[in-house]
Design an enzyme around this catalytic site. Sequence first.
Site, short mmCIF file in Angstrom:
data_model
loop_
_atom_site.label_atom_id
_atom_site.label_comp_id
_atom_site.label_asym_id
_atom_site.label_seq_id
_atom_site.Cartn_x
_atom_site.Cartn_y
_atom_site.Cartn_z
N GLU A 160 0.79 -1.24 0.00
CA GLU A 160 0.00 0.00 0.00
C GLU A 160 0.82 1.28 0.00
O GLU A 160 0.84 2.04 0.98
CB GLU A 160 -0.93 0.01 1.21
CG GLU A 160 -1.87 -1.17 1.24
CD GLU A 160 -2.92 -1.06 2.34
OE1 GLU A 160 -2.80 -0.16 3.21
OE2 GLU A 160 -3.88 -1.84 2.32
N GLU A 182 -5.62 -8.72 1.05
CA GLU A 182 -6.17 -8.37 2.37
C GLU A 182 -7.66 -8.07 2.24
O GLU A 182 -8.07 -7.34 1.35
CB GLU A 182 -5.53 -7.10 2.97
CG GLU A 182 -4.15 -7.27 3.50
CD GLU A 182 -3.59 -6.00 4.14
OE1 GLU A 182 -4.39 -5.11 4.54
OE2 GLU A 182 -2.37 -5.89 4.22
#
Length: 448
Positions: free
Chosen positions: A168, A356
């Site tokens: 991320e 995720e």
Amino acid sequence: MQLSKDDFGADFTWGVSAAAYQIEGAHQTGGKGASVWDTFSNTKGKIKSGETGNVACDFYHKYAHDLLLMHQLHIPNFRFSISWSRVLPNGTGFVNRSGIEFYNRLIDFCLELDIEPWITLYHWDLPYELEKKGGWANREIIDWFNEYVQLCISRFGDRVKNWMVLNEPMVFTGAGYFLGIHAPGKRNLRSFFAAAHHAALCQAEGGRLIRSLKSDCKIGTTFSCSHVEPLTQDADDISAAVRMDTLMNRMFIEPLLGLSYPVKDLPLLERMGEFILPGDEQKLAFDMDFIGIQNYTREIIRYSRLVPLINAKIVSAGRRNVETTAMDWEVYPESIYHLLKKFGAYPGKTQLIVTENGAAFPDILSDGVVADEKRIKYLQSYLKQVLRAKQEGVNVNGYFVWTFLDNFEWAEGYRPRFGLVHVDFSTQKRTIKNSGRWYKNFLDAATY
Ligand code: GCO
């Protein structure tokens, strides 16, 4: 519709995800150097309720016990990260043997238990020594990162077949260098743009380096993403939503795919120009084997004159009277469907893996049981949307639950519990939640 693992196909990857700083603890054990998260969380006022990741789940000492639990739940894939400052305490140079040995033990025990390791090289814990030199905002990070990647591949690449370069980049550059709510706690637009460009370069350079060192492995990188919708159909809200979507969901994947930064839909990105050197444009692109999609919620956006630079504002879930998790994030399963369709539509059709997805709820341990039926429902409803996208032809081939153990949720501390396994942080006792049992049954049910 009854959800069955069979529907996803025999080659679909199932697993759980975690990150070094959130679980390992042992922050000064075995020669580990400090990371930006060590210094940030040990600075008063940075983490809610003053907590730190100094001990976390003590996974550094309890990894064998935790892997046995994972094995007991029949979880076949484990995504975790390497702590850069555990293996290179100063970020570069001196290699810490006991750090290397820890990851060797972890990897070897995974393999012994038939759990496939998936390693994220960078999950936000930059060595503090490198931050002192400017961290991600210093272009030298490219060389520092290459040295680190090279070390990891040379030491662990013989056994690890799945690698993710970054976790991320939007979050660690945005929250870390612009909003100041994550380590290293900077609030500076120029630092953010510098950090963002260097992270975008590292994600591609890292991929290239791994491929040059090791041809027989799967290489990916991961992106945070949230489905974005305008609050109303007014032109101002619609264009505000486009700008926010560009920032949150497109800024890092498009240069990676060779499409350049999406400046047209977010003119603010022109300011990144001062950090872009001749030749960078080509270096930003790399053909990953897979793209990791990480999704939890959606965001509703409205125009706001008062928010500088982007003139767009998130309308919080709390104000919208919708079901939320303990993070105050809306439960909105269709979000993952829309994002898989969106990312699946990019040219090249790179394989997508949900690296995720999960939820925090206020779990209560009572008589040895955590009846977290809300989490089970959340996971089932999001999985149905993953399946829907897959059945409509999206090339999605894996799903990792965030996360195995309750852990240190960054600036939020230990309150939000995301785990399939409950952790009592005062005794370090683990208790499998009902959701952990559900996942096991789900994984067991398939008959091929
Ligand atoms: C992420 C974060 C995780 C968080 C999780 C819940 O990759 O999104 O790295 O570490 O804990 O997303 O917020």
